[in-house]
Scaffold this active site. Structure first.
Site, PDB file in Angstrom:
ATOM      1  N   HIS A 155       0.836  -1.218   0.000  1.00  0.00           N
ATOM      2  CA  HIS A 155       0.000   0.000   0.000  1.00  0.00           C
ATOM      3  C   HIS A 155       0.866   1.261   0.000  1.00  0.00           C
ATOM      4  CE1 HIS A 155      -3.289  -2.740   1.266  1.00  0.00           C
ATOM      5  NE2 HIS A 155      -2.358  -3.247   2.047  1.00  0.00           N
ATOM      6  N   SER A 276      14.804  21.848 -16.434  1.00  0.00           N
ATOM      7  CA  SER A 276      13.605  22.638 -16.680  1.00  0.00           C
ATOM      8  C   SER A 276      14.019  23.956 -17.321  1.00  0.00           C
ATOM      9  CB  SER A 276      12.891  22.906 -15.352  1.00  0.00           C
ATOM     10  OG  SER A 276      12.091  24.069 -15.459  1.00  0.00           O
ATOM     11  N   LYS A 282      15.930  22.071 -11.206  1.00  0.00           N
ATOM     12  CA  LYS A 282      15.286  20.813 -11.537  1.00  0.00           C
ATOM     13  C   LYS A 282      16.184  19.820 -12.246  1.00  0.00           C
ATOM     14  CE  LYS A 282      11.067  20.229 -11.712  1.00  0.00           C
ATOM     15  NZ  LYS A 282      10.201  19.372 -10.911  1.00  0.00           N
ATOM     16  N   GLU A 289       9.735   8.592 -17.139  1.00  0.00           N
ATOM     17  CA  GLU A 289       8.359   9.042 -17.377  1.00  0.00           C
ATOM     18  C   GLU A 289       7.900   8.728 -18.801  1.00  0.00           C
ATOM     19  OE1 GLU A 289       7.733  12.864 -14.500  1.00  0.00           O
ATOM     20  OE2 GLU A 289       9.174  13.069 -16.104  1.00  0.00           O
TER      21      GLU A 289
END
Ligand code: ARG
Length: 459
Positions: A155, A276, A282, A289
């Site tokens: 979980h 970024s 970043k 992804e």
């Protein structure tokens, strides 16, 4: 004029040429198409169905087209519709009359089935090779981390301590099953369909077994209608690819999570991260992804082909031409994702101290504390309640179970003794799970050895 133009009195409308033509994408089957035609022509000559001199001329001509295609010297023609008629047209331009005998006893329907099967077979082998590399990389990495303790989750809540090696090898098992699925897809493509003709076989005495032998197929199709209308082998391939992408996507998701500031379990290499345009600080896990995102495309390719096939009456229907872009897209996507993922994996830097600290929090040794009481004679359900009370006490006081004093523990249950601290140390929690399939270091080494054996034995 079209190769099939005899009964037509008008030229094909330009719109239809453009709409109907598949050469823009099936040109990638040129190797399979030419190899298939060489085998067919060889057999036609051997059987005396066409003159041997013509068969020889055809084979020579096709070899010339193949080497020109390899060199990028062929201009494929849209109005010749597809790869099959392009090759035949070019052949006849080059060698004259003999070229017109190539298509004896054959239809594009069994020809395209053959080409696609050969391509599926080759690319299933390619996928198995890439999976083997990924699995070996995981075994190499796991070998270094059999003692790296980290929290295991259920979980997404901390559950019990495991090791990084054990976690990595869970993925090795998934990819090993994917390899088996691609082996099965390779085998389902391994059926030689030529001789099925358009749908009803042929009147020529073709030697189908000989063609299968020349092309390295281990069996021939048994039903001509099925052979020209079956695309199960592509569905099998796409299913194997979809499940593989599921696994890559889950792994990517974990790496995205682990590289976040909240987890900090892993640092991605600069060469496999992106920045970024506005936020100077970043460092984004774009590769992981994108793999997660591209999984959707491969599922789409599978769903697309399932949907194309579901309403088709026997035998061949032109709808089936739609199989190729989906299949090629899935193959290209899978190859790119497996390749970049394996490369990225090898550059990851694991923050083993942070992982260990993560395992020390969240009461991950609570089960072991209960097991300690059980080994001293308490029924498990009672032990569970005792430890639950201690957990509640620790949570209220913001401390870990092993920070409780012995008298504090004994106040809840008198069975506790001084050996309890050793019994619930992270090392014990991991090494005591000494069961086949468990995270104890030697068990994980055994699993790594077993996986390596499978890679060796089932090449
Ligand atoms: N380009 C076609 C395909 O991909 C080849 C078979 C065409 N056959 C036909 N009868 N029109 O399916």
């Amino acid at each position: 004029m079209k190769l099939w133009g005899g009964r037509f009195s008008k030229a094909t409308d330009g719109l239809v040429d453009d709409f109907n033509s598949s050469i823009s994408f099936d040109k990638r089957l040129y190797r399979q198409d030419i190899r298939g035609s060489i085998a067919h022509a060889t057999m036609l000559g051997e059987q005396g169905i066409i003159p041997q001199a013509d068969a020889d001329a055809i084979v020579e001509g096709l070899k010339g087209i193949l080497s020109d295609a390899e060199a990028g010297k062929i201009e494929w023609m849209v109005d010749a519709e597809d790869i099959h008629m392009n090759v035949e047209t070019i052949l006849t331009e080059r060698i004259g009359e003999a070229g017109k005998r190539l298509h004896t006893g054959r239809s594009r329907n069994d020809q395209v089935a053959l080409d696609t099967r050969m391509y599926a077979r080759d690319t299933a082998a390619e996928a198995q090779g890439l999976l083997t590399e990924l699995i070996s990389a995981l075994c190499d990495l796991a070998e270094k981390h059999t003692g790296t303790v980290m929290p295991g989750y259920t979980h997404l809540q901390k559950a019990q301590p495991i090791t990084l090696a054990h976690h990595l090898m869970a993925y090795a098992e998934m990819f090993l099953r994917d390899r088996t699925r691609f082996r099965a897809a390779e085998s389902s493509a391994d059926v030689m369909p030529l001789g099925s003709g358009a749908l009803a076989g042929t009147t020529y005495p073709l030697n189908r077994e000989r063609v299968a032998e020349l092309l390295g197929f281990s069996r021939i199709s048994r039903n001509s209608l099925d052979a020209v209308s079956d695309r199960d082998f592509l569905l099998d391939w796409l299913q194997a690819a979809s499940v593989t992408m599921t696994h890559l996507s889950r792994f990517s998701e974990e790496l995205i999570l682990w590289s976040s500031h909240e987890f900090r379990f892993v640092e991605m290499d600069d060469a496999f991260s992106t920045g970024s345009s506005i936020m100077p600080q970043k460092k984004n896990p774009d590769v992981a992804e994108l793999i997660r995102g591209k999984t959707g495309r491969v599922y789409g390719d599978l769903m697309g082909l399932l949907t194309v096939m579901k309403g088709l009456p026997l035998a061949y229907d032109k709808d089936m031409q739609e199989d190729k872009e989906a299949f090629f897209d899935a193959r290209d996507t899978l190859v790119k994702c497996l390749t970049v993922f394996t490369a990225m994996l090898q550059t990851l830097v694991f923050n083993t101290e942070t992982m260990r600290r993560g395992a020390a929090g969240g009461f991950t040794n609570a089960t072991d504390l209960a097991d300690y009481l059980v080994k001293k004679g308490l029924p498990f359900r009672d032990a569970h309640r005792v430890v639950g009370e201690l957990v509640a006490q620790c949570a209220a006081e913001d401390k870990a179970l092993d920070e409780l004093t012995l008298p504090e523990m004994q106040a809840v249950c008198p069975i506790f003794a001084s050996d309890v601290y050793e019994a619930i140390s992270l090392e014990t929690c991991v090494s005591a799970r000494d069961i086949p399939g468990g995270p104890a270091p030697q068990r994980v080494l055994d699993a790594i050895g077993a996986v390596r054996n499978v890679l060796q034995e089932e090449k």
